[in-house]
Design a protein around this motif. Structure first.
Motif, mmCIF file in Angstrom:
data_model
loop_
_atom_site.group_PDB
_atom_site.id
_atom_site.type_symbol
_atom_site.label_atom_id
_atom_site.label_comp_id
_atom_site.label_asym_id
_atom_site.label_seq_id
_atom_site.Cartn_x
_atom_site.Cartn_y
_atom_site.Cartn_z
ATOM 1 N N ALA A 182 46.200 43.299 54.137
ATOM 2 C CA ALA A 182 45.199 44.328 53.833
ATOM 3 C C ALA A 182 45.496 45.614 54.592
ATOM 4 C CB ALA A 182 43.802 43.819 54.170
ATOM 5 N N GLY A 183 45.925 45.481 55.838
ATOM 6 C CA GLY A 183 46.216 46.654 56.642
ATOM 7 C C GLY A 183 47.420 47.434 56.159
ATOM 8 N N GLN A 184 48.308 46.766 55.425
ATOM 9 C CA GLN A 184 49.519 47.443 54.961
ATOM 10 C C GLN A 184 49.401 48.022 53.555
ATOM 11 O OE1 GLN A 184 53.378 45.721 55.589
ATOM 12 N NE2 GLN A 184 52.712 44.535 57.364
ATOM 13 N N VAL A 185 48.600 47.388 52.696
ATOM 14 C CA VAL A 185 48.624 47.814 51.296
ATOM 15 C C VAL A 185 47.547 48.840 50.950
ATOM 16 C CG1 VAL A 185 49.644 45.633 50.600
ATOM 17 C CG2 VAL A 185 47.172 45.903 50.466
ATOM 18 N N GLY A 186 46.378 48.777 51.583
ATOM 19 C CA GLY A 186 45.313 49.715 51.233
ATOM 20 C C GLY A 186 44.917 49.576 49.774
ATOM 21 N N GLU A 187 44.651 50.700 49.120
ATOM 22 C CA GLU A 187 44.323 50.690 47.696
ATOM 23 C C GLU A 187 45.601 50.507 46.879
ATOM 24 O OE1 GLU A 187 41.329 50.775 46.236
ATOM 25 O OE2 GLU A 187 40.423 50.707 48.232
ATOM 26 N N ARG A 189 47.429 50.133 42.766
ATOM 27 C CA ARG A 189 47.269 50.488 41.355
ATOM 28 C C ARG A 189 47.165 49.247 40.479
ATOM 29 N NH1 ARG A 189 51.940 52.290 37.492
ATOM 30 N NH2 ARG A 189 50.790 52.689 35.574
ATOM 31 N N ALA A 190 47.908 48.201 40.821
ATOM 32 C CA ALA A 190 47.944 46.997 39.993
ATOM 33 C C ALA A 190 46.596 46.288 40.003
ATOM 34 C CB ALA A 190 49.025 46.051 40.509
ATOM 35 N N PRO A 191 46.194 45.700 38.874
ATOM 36 C CA PRO A 191 45.024 44.812 38.900
ATOM 37 C C PRO A 191 45.325 43.652 39.851
ATOM 38 C CG PRO A 191 45.661 45.347 36.640
ATOM 39 C CD PRO A 191 46.775 45.827 37.523
ATOM 40 N N LEU A 192 44.496 43.497 40.872
ATOM 41 C CA LEU A 192 44.810 42.563 41.955
ATOM 42 C C LEU A 192 43.807 41.419 41.998
ATOM 43 C CD1 LEU A 192 46.579 41.930 44.436
ATOM 44 C CD2 LEU A 192 45.055 43.382 45.792
ATOM 45 N N GLU A 193 44.339 40.199 41.969
ATOM 46 C CA GLU A 193 43.537 38.981 42.097
ATOM 47 C C GLU A 193 43.899 38.326 43.426
ATOM 48 O OE1 GLU A 193 41.282 37.817 40.042
ATOM 49 O OE2 GLU A 193 41.637 38.829 38.123
ATOM 50 N N VAL A 194 42.966 38.317 44.361
ATOM 51 C CA VAL A 194 43.208 37.747 45.685
ATOM 52 C C VAL A 194 42.572 36.359 45.741
ATOM 53 C CG1 VAL A 194 42.877 38.036 48.164
ATOM 54 C CG2 VAL A 194 43.202 40.047 46.702
ATOM 55 N N VAL A 195 43.368 35.375 46.143
ATOM 56 C CA VAL A 195 42.877 34.001 46.272
ATOM 57 C C VAL A 195 42.923 33.620 47.748
ATOM 58 C CG1 VAL A 195 43.143 31.603 45.572
ATOM 59 C CG2 VAL A 195 43.785 33.443 43.985
ATOM 60 N N GLY A 207 40.976 44.530 51.801
ATOM 61 C CA GLY A 207 41.627 45.325 50.772
ATOM 62 C C GLY A 207 40.838 45.343 49.477
ATOM 63 N N SER A 208 41.462 45.883 48.443
ATOM 64 C CA SER A 208 40.818 46.003 47.140
ATOM 65 C C SER A 208 41.094 44.752 46.314
ATOM 66 C CB SER A 208 41.341 47.248 46.421
ATOM 67 O OG SER A 208 42.752 47.170 46.264
ATOM 68 N N GLY A 209 40.701 44.788 45.050
ATOM 69 C CA GLY A 209 40.951 43.681 44.145
ATOM 70 C C GLY A 209 39.777 42.736 44.038
ATOM 71 N N ARG A 210 39.911 41.777 43.131
ATOM 72 C CA ARG A 210 38.885 40.754 42.953
ATOM 73 C C ARG A 210 39.222 39.560 43.840
ATOM 74 N NH1 ARG A 210 37.430 37.882 37.241
ATOM 75 N NH2 ARG A 210 39.562 37.112 37.522
ATOM 76 N N LEU A 211 38.249 39.118 44.606
ATOM 77 C CA LEU A 211 38.471 38.079 45.611
ATOM 78 C C LEU A 211 37.770 36.791 45.207
ATOM 79 C CD1 LEU A 211 39.419 37.248 48.516
ATOM 80 C CD2 LEU A 211 37.247 38.178 49.343
#
Length: 232
Positions: A182-187, A189-195, A207-211
């Motif tokens: 999270a500290g490296q990527v920030g916002e 562009r890609a639709p992001l799915e975090v598991v 970070g961003s994305g759907r968690l």
């Protein structure tokens, strides 16, 4: 790669990421994979003998690998997770499955109350206060650092995927890796799915994305979430 093919981005150590890919492949994942470890596991010199330790506590396969040079055949041990339990048994230890996470292990040993003192072989960055909680519960336990987890920067392939048009599935297996990524990527562009493997991992993700959180803190449950995301 088709415009909608999800990319599986894995930031675990290389061999663990490859093992997870195999699980995902058996569940039907056929998309591209990027392996870019965010942490490097480095064994630490062990300046104490293990010969006289009555029992060991192992909370990761990294701990088993870090003491591979010691003859621990027949040594009593308790482990977190099936993979760590299997790794310890493969190294010759008489290892019992202590639970799926550190809380379950502490509860298990607090009930079992094995003869001690026990020794928790852990990483430099550890959570759960296993030794301290067991000692407070009346099970004499100490800990020793047997490996370090050194930060790494994400490489260009990972960053390109996160800035691209295709969905990215990002499984996260520890609070520290979640915080580092999270500290490296920030916002992105890609639709992001975090598991996330657990609520603790989810809490560390800023970070961003759907968690979403896996139903169990296991690789199989994480792969099930990957499959569910791909199935839409």
């Amino acid at each position: 790669m088709a415009p909608t093919d999800p990319v599986l981005l894995l930031t675990r150590p290389e061999h663990r990421s490859r093992a997870f890919v195999e699980i995902c492949r058996t569940r039907g994942f056929a998309g591209p994979v990027i392996i870019d470890p965010i942490i490097e596991i480095v064994p630490c010199p062990l300046d104490m003998p293990l010969d006289d330790v009555p029992g060991l506590i192992l909370t990761s396969t990294s701990a088993v690998e870090a003491v591979a040079g010691h003859d621990l055949r027949g040594r009593r041990a308790w482990a977190v997770g099936e993979r760590t339990t299997q790794a310890a048994r493969a190294a010759g230890m008489e290892c019992s499955f202590g639970g799926a996470d550190a809380n379950a292990l502490v509860a298990h040993l607090s009930r079992e109350r094995p003869g001690g003192p026990l020794l928790h072989l852990r990483g430099r960055h550890a959570r759960g206060d296993v030794a301290e909680r067991l000692a407070a519960a009346g099970v004499p336990t100490h800990s020793v650092v047997v490996y370090d987890q050194r930060d790494r920067a994400l490489g260009p392939a990972a960053r390109e995927a996160l800035d691209g048009p295709n969905p990215v599935i990002l499984p996260l297996f520890s609070p520290r890796s979640a915080a580092l990524v999270a500290g490296q990527v920030g916002e992105v562009r890609a639709p992001l799915e975090v598991v996330a493997m657990s609520d603790a991992v989810a809490s560390a993700w800023t970070g961003s994305g759907r968690l979403q959180v896996a139903g169990m803190p296991t690789a199989a449950a994480m792969a099930e979430e990957v499959e569910r995301i791909c199935d839409g």
